[in-house]
Design an enzyme around this catalytic site. Structure first.
Site, PDB file in Angstrom:
ATOM      1  N   ARG A 132      10.443   7.574   1.043  1.00 16.45           N
ATOM      2  CA  ARG A 132      10.021   6.440   1.582  1.00 16.45           C
ATOM      3  C   ARG A 132       8.781   5.913   1.634  1.00 16.45           C
ATOM      4  O   ARG A 132       8.202   5.957   2.414  1.00 16.45           O
ATOM      5  CB  ARG A 132      10.872   6.105   2.927  1.00 16.45           C
ATOM      6  CG  ARG A 132      12.256   6.271   3.148  1.00 16.45           C
ATOM      7  CD  ARG A 132      12.657   6.328   4.658  1.00 16.45           C
ATOM      8  NE  ARG A 132      11.853   7.331   5.396  1.00 16.45           N
ATOM      9  CZ  ARG A 132      12.019   8.748   5.524  1.00 16.45           C
ATOM     10  NH1 ARG A 132      13.099   9.042   4.952  1.00 16.45           N
ATOM     11  NH2 ARG A 132      11.267   9.325   6.248  1.00 16.45           N
ATOM     12  N   GLU A 172      12.655  26.016   2.625  1.00 19.04           N
ATOM     13  CA  GLU A 172      11.965  25.353   3.701  1.00 19.04           C
ATOM     14  C   GLU A 172      11.611  26.342   4.906  1.00 19.04           C
ATOM     15  O   GLU A 172      12.768  27.025   5.048  1.00 19.04           O
ATOM     16  CB  GLU A 172      12.826  24.252   4.612  1.00 19.04           C
ATOM     17  CG  GLU A 172      12.900  22.991   3.547  1.00 19.04           C
ATOM     18  CD  GLU A 172      13.665  21.759   4.068  1.00 19.04           C
ATOM     19  OE1 GLU A 172      13.423  20.676   3.694  1.00 19.04           O
ATOM     20  OE2 GLU A 172      14.480  22.077   5.246  1.00 19.04           O
ATOM     21  N   HIS A 176       5.122  17.696   7.858  1.00 19.34           N
ATOM     22  CA  HIS A 176       6.272  17.861   6.693  1.00 19.34           C
ATOM     23  C   HIS A 176       6.933  16.358   6.810  1.00 19.34           C
ATOM     24  O   HIS A 176       7.143  15.868   5.822  1.00 19.34           O
ATOM     25  CB  HIS A 176       7.231  19.062   7.142  1.00 19.34           C
ATOM     26  CG  HIS A 176       8.510  18.866   6.306  1.00 19.34           C
ATOM     27  ND1 HIS A 176       8.659  19.447   5.127  1.00 19.34           N
ATOM     28  CD2 HIS A 176       9.787  18.532   6.793  1.00 19.34           C
ATOM     29  CE1 HIS A 176       9.679  19.151   4.878  1.00 19.34           C
ATOM     30  NE2 HIS A 176      10.573  18.823   5.638  1.00 19.34           N
ATOM     31  N   GLN A 219      19.817  15.613  -2.424  1.00 23.67           N
ATOM     32  CA  GLN A 219      19.451  14.895  -1.184  1.00 23.67           C
ATOM     33  C   GLN A 219      19.306  13.444  -1.352  1.00 23.67           C
ATOM     34  O   GLN A 219      19.534  12.509  -0.582  1.00 23.67           O
ATOM     35  CB  GLN A 219      18.144  15.780  -0.503  1.00 23.67           C
ATOM     36  CG  GLN A 219      18.028  15.425   1.097  1.00 23.67           C
ATOM     37  CD  GLN A 219      16.830  16.002   1.542  1.00 23.67           C
ATOM     38  OE1 GLN A 219      16.689  17.123   1.004  1.00 23.67           O
ATOM     39  NE2 GLN A 219      16.583  15.786   2.626  1.00 23.67           N
TER      40      GLN A 219
END
Lengths: 437, 437
Positions: A153, A209, A144, A250
């Site tokens: 990123r 999640e 994950h 987020q």
């Protein structure tokens, strides 16, 4: 906590016969929840699952069946929150487990006393099993972390600290709810990559999640550290956890202090806490790839290496409003296992307390999303859709990139293998409501 | 909450004469704490500061002085935690303030009834004022964010979201203690910039953070948003907060999910909560530099623009073990003010709840380190020493780059101006003990 005893014997059956037919809750499981009859104004109290029934611990504690340590624990389990039971520690909890096993076994003399302490699970509603003082969310699936990292990123998906530090962050306790929770789609600030300024409105990238929740049992005082070898004595048990996430919120907010509003609107747990002792038959070695660094000594012990893993099969399903209206069963999104965790429960707890952080009975640790090594084992829709770029087609033809209003997410967990009783977690379900605008 | 009324009148004096001599706690203040006589086994109960005394609210609530709404609030204030008082909301809290002001005023008939409800502050010990369900730490000083950012991320000290989002993260509630707290120096993982692997041991870069704490009053349910114009009605009051920080642990762990162990070992608050109503004379306009973006509409209101700021003078001092042994007074490290905050209390609370995050009475919001625009106004030793590169020399000749064992940090706060009574916050003190290794 990995010692097998008479409570784990696969041949055991219960006089509650529904427990004997591949139930999630055979007599080898004996998990705890807090419940009352649906729609009643009864006081909430602790209960133990057996087959399709709940053993009402408030009634059972007064039935003259338990004595000594087990009676003390039964009284704690009868309360409206299980914090006191959790605080008693593993020896007392084990005494209650043994007494429950003997009392619920086929042929037990206690049957006559306990038979009228049962309530059908179909007729109850649940509350949170305890007061959760603090909630911490870890990030223990390297699969994950790598997948999410590559979306957030691209240049450095897995950061240099990942293989050394059980990465975690503090979460919001006030919005943790039990299975059945509904919540409005969150609103907030987001910023499109090509926009000059942020905008405000309902979350467009709502996600779930798939996590395990780990409940702290016996607590520690400020300044106290939990040694890795003592850590499991501070774990009461495990549940299923859906840590809802607003990915667009987020992405804009999380630098430099981590997720905040993206995670604070709801987190949903399964009602039943499976004790660590019930999971003993499913422990296995904790192994690191040979090329990876070994954990620092404070996170290492022979016990953890030999038994740290727990093979809990996990699955995640979706039920859209359209499926619900048509009476269709939820559709599976993915399957995974807690054995893919890069860090064990003991390592999470030891790391958490290494600074002297006080841990309290009922504190909840989330494992982080338990994605497996294969793409189809991903524990979030963000991963399954490659960051929202490849929609999923459901069996009824509907498509999803992220969650839509009316979607329910169902998570299930169980341990199963030849030679041991199935230990089920039941399920956690929660539903997205439209944003309040 | 900015309306002045008879309780703010600067000319008011109290029959508790110590309140009338530039005390932190004149009759215009009337803050709340939870206390008992030092070293006793009395039950903890609420109290109100007046001069150098505590009005014991458990005794006062039964003294026949209060009635109606004020009596209901006085009974809530008599409990061992103030959550029930906080939940009553601003109107009922204002009724108690008015009744307290009238009863403690010079010449009040209530003097005879309340005189024996006083306990000298010098003879009491404090507990946390309430059960803190959730603790959130913001990052509202742009001066601090820029200074810290330049140390952690020289290339991008202030991130693009800073001027749009009141950046915050969830903190650890279990280790919040009241003034007088001691804690062992945390241990943990750190990694020297030139090292290949992390190492384990006591924190070498231990720091304090000079913050304001904001206590939530009336709560909200999951899914409910707090409008910016309603936000102050959900604030009970403010305190001083020292958010201890382990900078070397933080630097290694904080990517990508934010500070965790670097912050979870201790946070210390002042015992007295100053109500928002007491601070009314010190409100001023909330101004943004003209070149900065204006907040999004959900964070903007005429009221917030006209009155959002509160000018609370803050100072931070150190008392080393050597100073303590020599009987020397603590030495000042820096001074600042809450008026430098880039976001107001109302904006923090509105932002926090915009997703529908449930807020509960007693929840604590930290403002983040309140560094001012000048280097000597920095609210952490990391900033004062340029990241530990320029040691500070104390008046007794000792030097500090970071904190040493035995160091106490003292924080004080007060509002003062001509034409209004001084409103003091008292102080928060806490002491670093040696690491437990």
């Amino acid at each position: 906590m990995t010692q097998l005893n008479e409570t784990h014997a696969p041949r055991l059956t219960s006089w509650v016969t529904s427990a004997n037919n591949n139930s999630d809750f055979p007599i080898q499981n004996l998990p705890f929840a807090v419940f009352r009859r649906s729609g009643s104004d009864e006081v909430m109290r602790g209960g133990v699952a057996i087959g399709d029934q709940v053993l009402d611990m408030a009634a059972a504690a007064g039935a003259g069946v338990f004595e000594g340590e087990a009676l003390a624990a039964a009284k704690a389990a009868a309360q409206s929150s299980l914090n006191a039971l959790m605080a008693l520690g593993p020896d007392t909890n084990a005494a209650l487990r043994l007494a429950l096993s003997r009392a619920l076994r086929s042929g037990a003399a206690a049957q006559s006393s306990l038979a009228n302490c049962l309530v059908p699970q179909a007729a109850v509603e649940y509350d949170l099993p305890c007061r959760i003082g603090d909630y911490t969310d870890f990030y223990t699936s390297i699969h994950h972390a790598t997948a999410i990292g590559s979306l957030f990123r691209p240049d450095s998906p897995l950061l240099p600290n990942y293989k050394w530090v059980p990465i975690g962050y503090h979460g919001r306790a006030s919005t943790i709810g039990v299975s059945g929770q509904t919540f409005p789609r969150p609103v907030g600030q987001t910023k499109a990559p090509d926009a000059n300024e942020p905008s405000f409105g309902p979350c467009k990238r709502l996600d779930y999640e798939l996590e395990m929740g780990i409940f702290v049992g016996r607590g520690t005082a400020l300044g106290e550290r939990i040694d890795i070898d003592a850590a499991e004595a501070h774990v009461f048990g495990l549940c299923l956890l859906n840590d809802w996430s607003a990915r667009d919120i987020q992405a804009w907010e999380y630098q430099p202090l981590g997720p905040f509003l993206a995670k604070n609107f709801a987190s949903t747990i399964s009602p039943w806490i499976i004790t660590l002792e019930a999971l003993a038959p499913y422990r296995s070695a904790f192994e690191r790839p040979a090329e990876d660094p070994q954990p620092l000594p404070y996170l290492t012990s022979d016990f953890n290496t030999a038994h740290g893993n727990i093979d809990i099969q996990l699955e995640c399903l979706i039920e859209t409003a359209q499926m619900r209206a048509a009476g269709e069963a939820p559709a599976r999104l993915s399957s995974s296992s807690f054995r893919h965790s890069y860090w064990t429960a003991a390592q999470m707890l030891t790391h958490h307390s290494v600074t002297g952080c006080a841990m309290n009975p009922g504190d909840l640790l989330g494992s982080g999303t338990q994605s497996g090594p294969q793409p189809e084992e991903a524990g979030s829709i963000l991963e399954l859709t490659g960051g929202g770029k490849r929609p999923i087609t459901l069996p009824n033809g509907e498509q999803r990139t992220f969650l839509e209003d009316g979607d329910s997410i169902v998570m299930r967990g169980y341990c199963q293998r030849d030679g041991a009783a199935r230990i089920g977690f039941g399920e956690v379900v929660a539903t997205v409501l439209p944003a309040r605008v």
